[in-house]
Design an enzyme around this catalytic site. Structure first.
Site, mmCIF file in Angstrom:
data_model
loop_
_atom_site.group_PDB
_atom_site.id
_atom_site.type_symbol
_atom_site.label_atom_id
_atom_site.label_comp_id
_atom_site.label_asym_id
_atom_site.label_seq_id
_atom_site.Cartn_x
_atom_site.Cartn_y
_atom_site.Cartn_z
ATOM 1 N N HIS A 1 2.849 -21.220 -14.216
ATOM 2 C CA HIS A 1 3.030 -20.006 -13.412
ATOM 3 C C HIS A 1 4.450 -19.470 -13.403
ATOM 4 O O HIS A 1 4.701 -18.418 -12.831
ATOM 5 C CB HIS A 1 2.589 -20.260 -11.976
ATOM 6 C CG HIS A 1 3.580 -21.089 -11.207
ATOM 7 N ND1 HIS A 1 3.637 -22.444 -11.323
ATOM 8 C CD2 HIS A 1 4.561 -20.739 -10.339
ATOM 9 C CE1 HIS A 1 4.603 -22.898 -10.538
ATOM 10 N NE2 HIS A 1 5.175 -21.883 -9.930
HETATM 11 C C1 UD1 Z 1 5.706 -18.814 -5.732
HETATM 12 C C2 UD1 Z 1 7.089 -19.432 -5.597
HETATM 13 C C3 UD1 Z 1 7.209 -20.615 -6.578
HETATM 14 C C4 UD1 Z 1 6.063 -21.604 -6.386
HETATM 15 C C5 UD1 Z 1 4.754 -20.846 -6.536
HETATM 16 C C6 UD1 Z 1 3.541 -21.733 -6.385
HETATM 17 C C7 UD1 Z 1 8.960 -17.941 -5.010
HETATM 18 C C8 UD1 Z 1 10.139 -17.233 -5.539
HETATM 19 N N1 UD1 Z 1 8.156 -18.494 -5.921
HETATM 20 O O1 UD1 Z 1 5.625 -18.229 -7.024
HETATM 21 O O2 UD1 Z 1 8.420 -21.285 -6.348
HETATM 22 O O3 UD1 Z 1 6.153 -22.625 -7.339
HETATM 23 O O4 UD1 Z 1 4.718 -19.817 -5.547
HETATM 24 O O5 UD1 Z 1 2.382 -20.997 -6.532
HETATM 25 O O6 UD1 Z 1 8.760 -17.985 -3.821
HETATM 26 N N2 UD1 Z 1 -0.847 -13.773 -5.723
HETATM 27 C C9 UD1 Z 1 -2.196 -13.706 -5.480
HETATM 28 N N3 UD1 Z 1 -2.685 -14.432 -4.440
HETATM 29 C C10 UD1 Z 1 -1.912 -15.204 -3.663
HETATM 30 C C11 UD1 Z 1 -0.537 -15.266 -3.928
HETATM 31 C C12 UD1 Z 1 -0.026 -14.550 -4.965
HETATM 32 O O7 UD1 Z 1 -2.934 -13.016 -6.153
HETATM 33 O O8 UD1 Z 1 -2.435 -15.836 -2.733
HETATM 34 C C13 UD1 Z 1 -0.293 -12.999 -6.844
HETATM 35 C C14 UD1 Z 1 0.573 -11.893 -6.317
HETATM 36 O O9 UD1 Z 1 -0.060 -10.681 -6.517
HETATM 37 C C15 UD1 Z 1 1.859 -11.975 -7.097
HETATM 38 C C16 UD1 Z 1 1.723 -13.217 -7.933
HETATM 39 O O10 UD1 Z 1 0.507 -13.855 -7.612
HETATM 40 O O11 UD1 Z 1 2.051 -10.871 -7.915
HETATM 41 C C17 UD1 Z 1 2.869 -14.144 -7.696
HETATM 42 O O12 UD1 Z 1 3.004 -14.542 -6.318
HETATM 43 P P1 UD1 Z 1 4.444 -14.849 -5.664
HETATM 44 O O13 UD1 Z 1 4.317 -15.441 -4.328
HETATM 45 O O14 UD1 Z 1 5.259 -13.620 -5.781
HETATM 46 O O15 UD1 Z 1 5.097 -15.893 -6.627
HETATM 47 P P2 UD1 Z 1 4.514 -17.162 -7.379
HETATM 48 O O16 UD1 Z 1 4.560 -16.851 -8.815
HETATM 49 O O17 UD1 Z 1 3.203 -17.624 -6.809
#
Ligand code: UD1
Length: 365
Positions: free
Chosen positions: A206
């Site tokens: 991820h």
């Molecule tokens: C975040 C953390 C990372 C951790 C990871 C575990 C930061 C900077 N990064 O990264 O350290 O290892 O979580 O998963 O805080 N999304 C969904 N559903 C959800 C959550 C997210 O669809 O429940 C999608 C969102 O639309 C977003 C993408 O996933 O665009 C990324 O989510 P985000 O929380 O921004 O960062 P992660 O890549 O998950």
């Protein structure tokens, strides 16, 4: 000021870290509230962990959601500040290195509320990682810094943090693993997927540095295809990775009879899949630790790790983008020539106990 402490959690890896702290607080009779920032909000990125780990319902849900880093961090800060102004807890406990960690630490400190950081001092020394910025800044403003491995203390001292604030306590993520391992072993997760014990690889990906750019993701897809010619693969896909695999049209390229793709899965199910796997390929932070504890070979698709002890004593190898190294290590694992891990100090299931004992002495006696 109230007599409560706050536990902050926002993103998937946070939930396993607050669980043992919450359980210890109950045992010690320390009053607490759980604040869920809403950074992760899908059922299988959040709720499923609360259910499996028996964490009580969050007392407050800040509904931060996704967005750019500034948007997400700012939204958490605004909502968390409103709450702190109303309730003034005695201490705010933040864990890990996600955007929720720095957002809530910063808000609390500016309101003169003490902050404890669990998993302090880890450093990848790669400031292109958003998590590294979150780690450095959170540690700079925290009042109590709880570390999980020996290098962390050295890193903190090098950054000028006073020794009196630093406590080596061990690893809370391993507490949760120890507590749930037997339960997870009893599940039939891997069997129900048609997989056989020690005859499949488990994949998680991820990191923005791996999955956001098309050319990087193509290389990884090709590496997975190489692996799937040798062993069955199970790949639960993170939402970020899923979005990009769809956008770049790469699911077609990834198709193989030996590959099972799924949505993100629950904690106990994932633990069942880890324990029974032959090898793990990941870019996660926490899984490097969990696999090391379990003695499962783990290959990390990153240029560095903030958890060097998993390489020194654990079963982790840092692969970076060296796909020849990756192939060599895969073959070593399949031929059972790969290194074996050793026990790691403080990874014993009692880290949360040590943390809550310190918090009790400092804030409640
Ligand atoms: C975040 C953390 C990372 C951790 C990871 C575990 C930061 C900077 N990064 O990264 O350290 O290892 O979580 O998963 O805080 N999304 C969904 N559903 C959800 C959550 C997210 O669809 O429940 C999608 C969102 O639309 C977003 C993408 O996933 O665009 C990324 O989510 P985000 O929380 O921004 O960062 P992660 O890549 O998950």
């Amino acid at each position: 000021m109230s007599e409560e402490i706050y536990f902050v959690a926002g993103a998937r890896p946070n939930f396993m870290k607050i669980a043992p702290l919450v359980h210890q607080s109950v045992e010690l009779g320390i009053k607490f509230k759980i604040i869920h920032t809403g950074q992760h909000y899908d059922y299988n990125m959040s709720r499923v962990f609360f259910d499996a780990l028996k964490i009580p319902e969050p007392d407050h849900f800040l509904e931060a959601g996704s967005g750019t880093h500034a948007y997400q961090t700012a939204k958490i800060m605004i909502e968390f500040e409103k709450l702190l102004l109303k309730e003034k807890p005695k201490l705010v406990v933040v864990v890990g290195d996600v955007n929720s960690t720095i957002a809530c630490a910063l808000v609390a400190k500016k309101l003169f509320i003490d902050v404890a950081h669990v998993e302090a001092g880890l450093r990848s020394f790669d400031r292109k990682m958003p998590e590294e910025i979150n780690r450095v800044l959170t540690d700079q403003i925290s009042d109590l810094l709880f570390t999980s491995e020996k290098d962390a203390e050295i890193n903190l001292k090098n950054e000028g943090i006073e020794e009196e604030k630093i406590f080596f306590v061990g690893n809370v993520m391993i507490d949760t693993l120890v507590m749930n391992l037997e339960k997870a072993k009893l599940l039939d997760t891997y069997k129900s997927l048609g997989l056989r014990k020690k005859e499949y690889a488990l994949i998680t990906l991820h990191r923005p540095s791996n999955v956001d750019k098309k050319e990087d993701l193509i290389k990884i897809v090709d590496a997975l295809n190489y692996l799937s010619e040798r062993i069955k693969i199970f790949f639960p896909v993170h939402p970020r990775t899923n979005k990009n695999l769809i956008e770049y049209g790469l699911y077609e390229r990834l198709k193989s009879e030996n590959l099972i793709i799924s949505e993100p899965i629950g904690y106990l199910e994932f633990l069942n899949l880890m324990v029974n796997s032959k090898l793990i390929l990941t870019d996660s932070g926490g899984i490097q630790e969990e696999a090391s504890y379990l003695g499962i070979p783990i290959l990390t698709l990153r240029e560095n790790t903030e958890r060097p002890i998993t390489v020194e004593f654990g079963t982790n190898t840092i692969i970076g983008r060296d796909f020849d190294l990756l192939k060599g290590q895969i073959n070593d694992i399949l031929e059972s020539k790969y290194k074996k891990g050793q026990e790691i100090a403080g990874w014993d299931g009692n880290a949360a106990r040590r943390i809550m004992d310190i918090i009790k002495i400092k804030y409640f006696e």
